[in-house]
Design an enzyme around this catalytic site. Structure first.
Site, PDB file in Angstrom:
ATOM      1  CG  HIS A 106      -5.520  -2.711   0.821  1.00 30.99           C
ATOM      2  ND1 HIS A 106      -5.142  -2.204  -0.404  1.00 30.99           N
ATOM      3  CD2 HIS A 106      -4.812  -2.007   1.741  1.00 30.99           C
ATOM      4  CE1 HIS A 106      -4.265  -1.224  -0.226  1.00 30.99           C
ATOM      5  NE2 HIS A 106      -4.046  -1.107   1.064  1.00 30.99           N
ATOM      6  CG  ASP A 164      -6.738  -2.629  -3.018  1.00 33.32           C
ATOM      7  OD1 ASP A 164      -7.181  -1.816  -2.184  1.00 33.32           O
ATOM      8  OD2 ASP A 164      -5.623  -3.171  -2.899  1.00 33.32           O
ATOM      9  CB  SER A 171      -0.960  -0.061   1.179  1.00 33.35           C
ATOM     10  OG  SER A 171      -2.119   0.678   0.920  1.00 33.35           O
TER      11      SER A 171
END
Length: 538
Positions: free
Chosen positions: A507, A479, A247
């Site tokens: 995610h 996501d 991320s």
């Protein structure tokens, strides 16, 4: 109340997950959520994005400046850090790289040495995202024990908490009681008075951060954190950096590659961010990403016998309307939670709880049960647990510094998404179009950097990392926090980017159940063979 965030978690409530969180003052595209934006503010953002597409992050000189030699040549004093199998140390980096003789920042480092047998491949640095997530916590709780044994056998697993985060001179802005009040603040104001209360909350938060760390607050950018990672690479004795970032950790890793393309080794960027987007566009596209994830949850929910939002005949859009109606009811009258501190479930806390569960489909059952309790039994405890997990609130009422570091980095890396409540109101139609359920709250949450006490030092830009070896960029099609388009964009910007796609929910993708994804990444880490660009897994 949310802030831009991409943090990889190992737990949501009682549900174990490999998800990563990126929320609200950050983040399919806005267009995929219902067409092109038409407001003047959105048009300006589009122009800004176009201009950013022409700006590329410049690589630093290959030779290490002499004034940084002492940092690159330091020796780490490894010690036992209380967790079996792990060692800890403290590393120094210059507070200000432009003035490296005027003070240090001390960074916490941890490692778990390669277990063998087989050839040792060096160090594998991991980062869970955030910004603000503790890389050391992630290493000790997940990566150092949960990464594939073949990877752990051949690499020393290493983590450094970035400056201002967790064990590395953490920024603190509010105490526990103040944070409780902050997280309950209404982010869907109904009138000028409530909008003023929200602005006051943002100002109090920002002032607290500024008072706590006036010098450090100016030096917690992603560029500086990436430069810290290069010092660590050298101190560990590695010629090139091997790295897995999730991320926000993809932005950190890509930034490293852009600054040091000749030192970038095997880099995995999982749940990728697009560095070329301005803050408002990032926020809007993340809002659309949460809507995509919610639609997937809604379709699954109505198939289950315990779905409190509808039955098999209920459309996903109606599920969203039912949830929004529940949020509106909470706005008028919060429900009890049985919390020892007397907290009730407000609209803002409930929304945060639902968003937290969007990061991993493994939490959907927990979300259905929590919604059922709140909607039908007047018991908000389950959603409060999800919300507390998102904010990293402990049972004793204390909070980690995740949200403080999160805002500190985000507000330094990019100019604020909005400058005033009026700009938010103008943009509301775009956000509500992107997500009828979450759009309003996420738009108002994007106002937080407007009152930051430090001017931003970053700007949107492309990262090309010309000359770097193949870099694996991983994107998940549904996501919620880092929309799949961002992975496509980053892989396209990087001169050596290889896009690896997971067709699924949640995610990030590595270590979340796809043998195809895991095999591709493990092969890359262990043998240096990157997957074919465009490879897709399910």
């Amino acid at each position: 109340m949310h802030t831009r965030r991409t943090h990889r978690r190992t737990r949501i409530g009682r549900t174990r997950t490999g998800a990563t969180l990126l929320a609200a003052a950050l983040l399919a595209t806005a267009c995929s959520a219902g067409g092109a934006s038409t407001s003047a503010g959105a048009a300006a953002e589009a122009v800004g994005a176009t201009q950013a597409a022409k700006i590329a992050l410049a690589a630093l000189p290959r030779a290490t400046p002499s004034e940084l030699a002492a940092y690159y040549e330091q020796k780490l004093g490894w010690r036992d850090c209380g967790v079996p199998g792990f060692q800890c140390a403290t590393m120094k980096a210059p507070l200000d790289y432009a003035k490296p003789t005027e003070g240090d920042v001390r960074l916490a480092v941890a490692r778990k040495k390669a277990t063998g047998p087989g050839e040792r491949l060096g160090s594998l640095l991991v980062n869970p995202g955030g910004p603000g997530g503790s890389a050391i916590g992630y290493l000790q709780q997940y990566a150092g024990i949960g990464y594939p044994k073949e990877v752990r056998a051949q690499y020393d697993m290493v983590a450094v908490d970035p400056r201002g985060v967790a064990r590395s001179e953490p920024i603190e802005c509010l105490d526990g009681r103040e944070m409780d009040a902050y997280t309950r603040t209404d982010v869907t104001p109904d009138d000028e008075g409530e909008a003023g209360q929200l602005v006051d909350a943002y100002k109090e938060f920002a002032e607290g951060c500024g008072a706590d760390a006036p010098k450090l607050l100016r030096h917690v950018s992603t560029v500086e954190a990436a430069r810290d990672m290069d010092i660590l690479r050298a101190v560990l004795g590695d010629e090139k950096l091997t790295y897995v970032g999730a991320s926000y950790g993809t932005f950190l890793g890509a930034t490293y590659a852009g600054l040091f393309p000749d030192r970038a080794g095997r880099l995995v960027l999982d749940g990728a961010m697009d560095p070329s987007l301005p803050a408002r566009r990032l926020n809007l596209e993340q809002t659309a990403g949460f809507e995509t994830a919610f639609q997937s949850f809604a379709k699954d929910c109505v198939k289950q016998p315990d779905c409190p939002l509808g039955d098999k005949n209920t459309t996903p859009d109606q599920v969203g309307k039912n949830l929004k109606a529940f949020f509106d009811d909470l706005d008028a009258e919060p429900v009890p939670t049985g919390d020892a501190d007397g907290r009730k479930l407000t609209e803002s806390l409930a929304t945060t709880g639902v968003i937290a569960a969007m990061y991993d489909e493994g939490a959907w059952q927990q979300l259905r049960e929590s919604l059922t309790s709140a909607m039908k039994e007047n018991d908000g405890a389950g959603l409060l647990v999800l919300s507390d997990s998102y904010y990293e609130r402990e049972a004793d009422g204390s909070y980690s510094n995740l949200m403080f570091a999160n805002a500190s980095v985000n507000c330094l890396d990019l100019p604020a998404a909005f400058a005033s409540p009026g700009e938010v109101r103008d943009a509301l139609p775009d956000f509500e179009k992107a997500s009828p359920v979450f759009g309003e709250g996420l738009a108002w949450s994007s106002l937080n950097c407007a009152y930051w006490p430090v001017e931003p030092t970053g700007e949107p830009h492309r990262i090309e990392a010309a000359g770097a070896t193949p870099i694996v960029v991983v994107g998940t099609t549904r996501d919620p926090a880092t929309p799949y388009r961002w992975a496509e964009a980053l892989a396209g910007q990087l001169s050596s980017g290889r896009l690896l796609t997971y067709e699924g929910d949640g995610h990030t993708a590595y270590g979340r159940g796809s043998a195809c994804i895991d095999t591709a990444i493990n092969t890359y880490l262990l043998r240096g063979t990157a997957p074919e660009d465009g490879k897709r897994c399910s």
